[in-house]
Design a protein around this motif. Sequence first.
Motif, short mmCIF file in Angstrom:
data_model
loop_
_atom_site.label_atom_id
_atom_site.label_comp_id
_atom_site.label_asym_id
_atom_site.label_seq_id
_atom_site.Cartn_x
_atom_site.Cartn_y
_atom_site.Cartn_z
N MET A 1 0.83 -1.20 0.00
CA MET A 1 0.00 0.00 0.00
C MET A 1 0.86 1.26 0.00
N VAL A 2 1.97 1.21 0.75
CA VAL A 2 2.89 2.35 0.76
C VAL A 2 3.46 2.57 -0.63
N GLU A 3 3.90 1.49 -1.29
CA GLU A 3 4.47 1.63 -2.64
C GLU A 3 3.43 2.15 -3.62
N ARG A 4 2.18 1.72 -3.46
CA ARG A 4 1.13 2.22 -4.34
C ARG A 4 0.93 3.72 -4.16
N ASP A 5 0.90 4.17 -2.91
CA ASP A 5 0.70 5.59 -2.65
C ASP A 5 1.91 6.41 -3.07
N ILE A 6 3.11 5.84 -2.93
CA ILE A 6 4.31 6.54 -3.41
C ILE A 6 4.23 6.72 -4.92
N LYS A 7 3.82 5.65 -5.60
CA LYS A 7 3.69 5.73 -7.06
C LYS A 7 2.65 6.76 -7.45
N THR A 8 1.54 6.78 -6.70
CA THR A 8 0.50 7.76 -6.98
C THR A 8 1.02 9.18 -6.79
N ARG A 9 1.76 9.39 -5.71
CA ARG A 9 2.26 10.74 -5.45
C ARG A 9 3.29 11.15 -6.48
N HIS A 10 4.15 10.19 -6.89
CA HIS A 10 5.10 10.50 -7.95
C HIS A 10 4.38 10.89 -9.23
N HIS A 11 3.29 10.17 -9.51
CA HIS A 11 2.49 10.51 -10.70
C HIS A 11 1.92 11.92 -10.58
N LEU A 12 1.43 12.22 -9.39
CA LEU A 12 0.86 13.55 -9.17
C LEU A 12 1.92 14.63 -9.34
N ASP A 13 3.10 14.39 -8.74
CA ASP A 13 4.16 15.39 -8.82
C ASP A 13 4.66 15.55 -10.24
N ALA A 14 4.82 14.40 -10.94
CA ALA A 14 5.34 14.48 -12.30
C ALA A 14 4.38 15.17 -13.25
N ALA A 15 3.08 15.01 -12.99
CA ALA A 15 2.07 15.55 -13.90
C ALA A 15 1.58 16.93 -13.50
N ARG A 16 2.16 17.51 -12.47
CA ARG A 16 1.70 18.84 -12.04
C ARG A 16 1.91 19.86 -13.15
N ARG A 17 0.94 20.73 -13.31
CA ARG A 17 1.01 21.76 -14.33
C ARG A 17 1.01 23.11 -13.64
N ASP A 18 2.09 23.83 -13.80
CA ASP A 18 2.09 25.22 -13.35
C ASP A 18 1.75 26.08 -14.56
N TYR A 19 0.63 26.78 -14.50
CA TYR A 19 0.17 27.55 -15.65
C TYR A 19 0.95 28.85 -15.85
N ALA A 20 1.88 29.16 -14.94
CA ALA A 20 2.68 30.37 -15.11
C ALA A 20 3.50 30.27 -16.40
N GLY A 21 3.47 31.32 -17.20
CA GLY A 21 4.23 31.34 -18.44
C GLY A 21 3.63 30.53 -19.56
N ARG A 22 2.46 29.94 -19.37
CA ARG A 22 1.83 29.14 -20.41
C ARG A 22 1.07 30.03 -21.40
N ARG A 23 0.73 29.43 -22.52
CA ARG A 23 -0.02 30.13 -23.56
C ARG A 23 -1.33 29.39 -23.80
N ALA A 24 -2.41 30.15 -23.77
CA ALA A 24 -3.74 29.58 -24.02
C ALA A 24 -4.28 30.13 -25.33
N MET A 25 -5.02 29.32 -26.05
CA MET A 25 -5.66 29.76 -27.29
C MET A 25 -7.16 29.57 -27.17
N VAL A 26 -7.92 30.56 -27.58
CA VAL A 26 -9.38 30.49 -27.60
C VAL A 26 -9.82 30.44 -29.06
N GLY A 27 -10.53 29.37 -29.40
CA GLY A 27 -11.06 29.27 -30.74
C GLY A 27 -12.32 30.11 -30.88
N VAL A 28 -12.27 31.12 -31.77
CA VAL A 28 -13.37 32.07 -31.90
C VAL A 28 -14.08 31.83 -33.24
N ALA A 29 -15.32 31.39 -33.16
CA ALA A 29 -16.16 31.28 -34.36
C ALA A 29 -17.17 32.42 -34.38
#
Length: 884
Positions: free
Chosen positions: A562-590
């Motif tokens: 269970m510890v290894e599962r939660d460590i893996k989960t937390r590593h996944h969370l940390d690796a996949a974290r998105r800091d939106y600072a400095g990012r570019r967003a596009m809005v599709g305008v029709a």
Amino acid sequence: MNSSRRWVAAVAYASIFVVLGVGLLLVLPAGNDLSGAPQAPPRGEVSAGAEQCLGESVALVQSGVFLQIHEVDDRIDTGIGPLLVDGRMDRTSGAATLSGWCRADSDLGRVEVLVDIVVAEGVGLTGVARVEGARLALSVVGADATQESTSTSERLTGGALLSRILLAVAAVIVTARLVGSAFRLIRQPRVIGEITAGIILGPSLLGLVFPGITAYLFPTSVTEVLGVLAQLGLIFFMFLIGLELDHALIRGSGHTALLISHYSIVVPLVLGLGSALLVYPLVGSGDFTGFALFMGAAMAVTAFPVLARILSDSGLNKTRLGAITIACAAVDDVTAWCVLAVVVAIVKAGGPTDAILTVGFALAFVATMVSVVQPTAKRLLQTRGRHEPVGASAMSFVIVGLFLSAWTTELIGIHAIFGAFMFGAILPRAPSITTRIVDRLEDVTVLLLLPIFFAVVGLSTQIGLVSGRELWLLTGLIVAVAIGGKIGGSLIAGLAAGESLRSSAVIGVLMNARGITEIVILTIGMELGVISPALFTIMVLMALLTTFMTTPILSVLYPRKMVERDIKTRHHLDAARRDYAGRRAMVGVADPNAARSLIRVASWLRGDNGQTLRVVLASVIPPPARERLTLRLSDRIATSAAAANLTRLARELEDDGVGTEIVTRIGTDSSTDLSVLARQQAIDILIVGSNDPYRRDRPFGGLVGDLLRSNHADILVVLNAEAVATLSDGPVAVWLPDEPTDVAAIELALSISKGLRRRVRAVAIRPATTDRFDDIVVVAEGSTAADVTPAFAGASLIVVSTPNLQHELDTDVVEATSRRKIAPVLVLRAGLSPLHDDGVRRSQPAAASDTRTAVNGPNRIDAPPNALPAADCETIPRITDRGD
């Protein structure tokens, strides 16, 4: 946390003060009616005939109503030799019947004896010794132990004393390392082994089996010096504890950590107060108020250093549960030392006025340390680089400041360790400072001074004092109260905070580890005369047992898988974290009017630092005619008209402080062309709207479906976009049926919450493995959409990630929330391309011939005269970058 859960937590917080107040009001007045047993002197001269059996001099050990008479052994510091007789006295009259044996070298030899005595407070005892039918009058008059010891034993001095000290210290270090290493082999903290090593060297084992070796290693002259070194070790240890205290951990501890920490202090503290009503009449000493407060404080502590080591050894420090526990322990540590400082002030004070003055001086000391000493330390300890060593002058300042702080608190009337802890806590937290100071002091403290402290504690721990059924039952009661208070308090608070039963139990078991912190408190209690010798031994056993049991129970409640599962989960969370600072967003305008809702969503996105994203407004313009062999004037006119519409929308974004660009492209395949624009502009998230209601049997189709299947950027689809204009002031809700796949949705919800300044509510099937949410609503597994949908009531936005749309419940939830128009629903499909090392997803930059840039204003397009269809993309950068 929904409203009912929030109500439960609020009640739990309020009950902390209620329980503490009721405990103090009920226990202290009731206990003040109790009186302690008459106190016998620690040593006495025997006369009137009983010296034929007991010898001419005896050592008396009293713990409440339990009295033991020993032979005198002045070769060791305690002066306590083999046991002769023991028994229990009447607390009121002081009368007692003791049973045992005469001295083996007495005139009567080793024969059984019964002694009937009456203890006179501070004077001695009188009575009759009955030996083989004879009655020997007994009178024991108190004697000066110091003079007796000096007159009957050799005092070591000079080189003889030094050589014996060196031998004793070497024996202590070797034993501590060997026993500590043995405990590491059975997955126990080394410090527990070192405490056990001290007990082994004391009268409980070595002194019992080989008294001559103990007498040679630890004569009175040597133990006096070791006692001073032990106090220095305690001061340096508390300084290191304060120095390594993580201020950010204290400040950043969430509601869960604060609630569990305080509850795990108050519940055992109150139980300790209550148990004092039973313990004090049996083994208590001194004033009841001081005794009860010390019992409460001793029950309430958690060994922060030991806990940190257990978490590290088990790998739990890499899990969310471990992070919560270490935050709880840090808050617990600070709170417990503050409570103990107040208790010591009360015990040492002569009355209420003295206690108030002592507490006032202590508060003034803390204020001075924060306002004067801390800024001074920052200036004196500044280094130019992370790896630059702390110089000799700086280390001299640290050591002198440490000793002066300890001296000040001792002078105030609390204890020197509080000054040491406080001085360490206020020093600067730059790694170049703390790491170097710890490196210089830790080895001598941990390898030399602390083992000496444990040896001194071991010499005061006499397991033989805990004899008889009554004292062992009392030991069981104290252990049960200690375990029940810590685990029960943590369990109640954890459940109130929304943790699962298993998680709450795991936190309780970890917080139950007392270790060295308990030993420190007991040592202070012994010094103040609040804790009797037998109770000291009982509490040391309790500290060892509660710490020793942690790892085995933890392996059952939280197995390695269970510890290894939660460590893996937390590593996944940390690796996949998105800091939106400095990012570019596009809005599709029709449709420019319909796009305003999408643009508003883009304006809410924030990075971890609160920075807005740069927003690109994109429009794909269908050509006026099917034939596109050349770039016709009509195409130019259409592009200019679209750019003008986008410019008006861009100004609205700029008014909100969002930097913008506009880009157009002539094409017949909107999804493909938007994807091309997203790659060319290195877009991180593409925001589009869906006019069709979402249905489980008909997932996203058309333009949205094509973008979800083909685009490599994050795709955010806004459902119920018309409701964006009338957004409620409720929290941003995020649906988390399977958190490891929901990281993108979590980060999006947190990013939008910063822009909207709203709380974040997680609706989850199981407790979330992150504490970044303000509220958590846990729904039962097997719930239907009708069961889950009410959890989103009152939300301003609902965020869902597309991987969850593969499951029937999740599609039903999206369909139900969007159909009922509870709030705008944001469906996020995480990008298909991996993030770069810096966390930013980038595309290859467009070729120079692929774009035409307007540099002289939004409505003027300077195109190359020989532009080809590949250059059907117009990019118009905005000049205004407020807030970007």
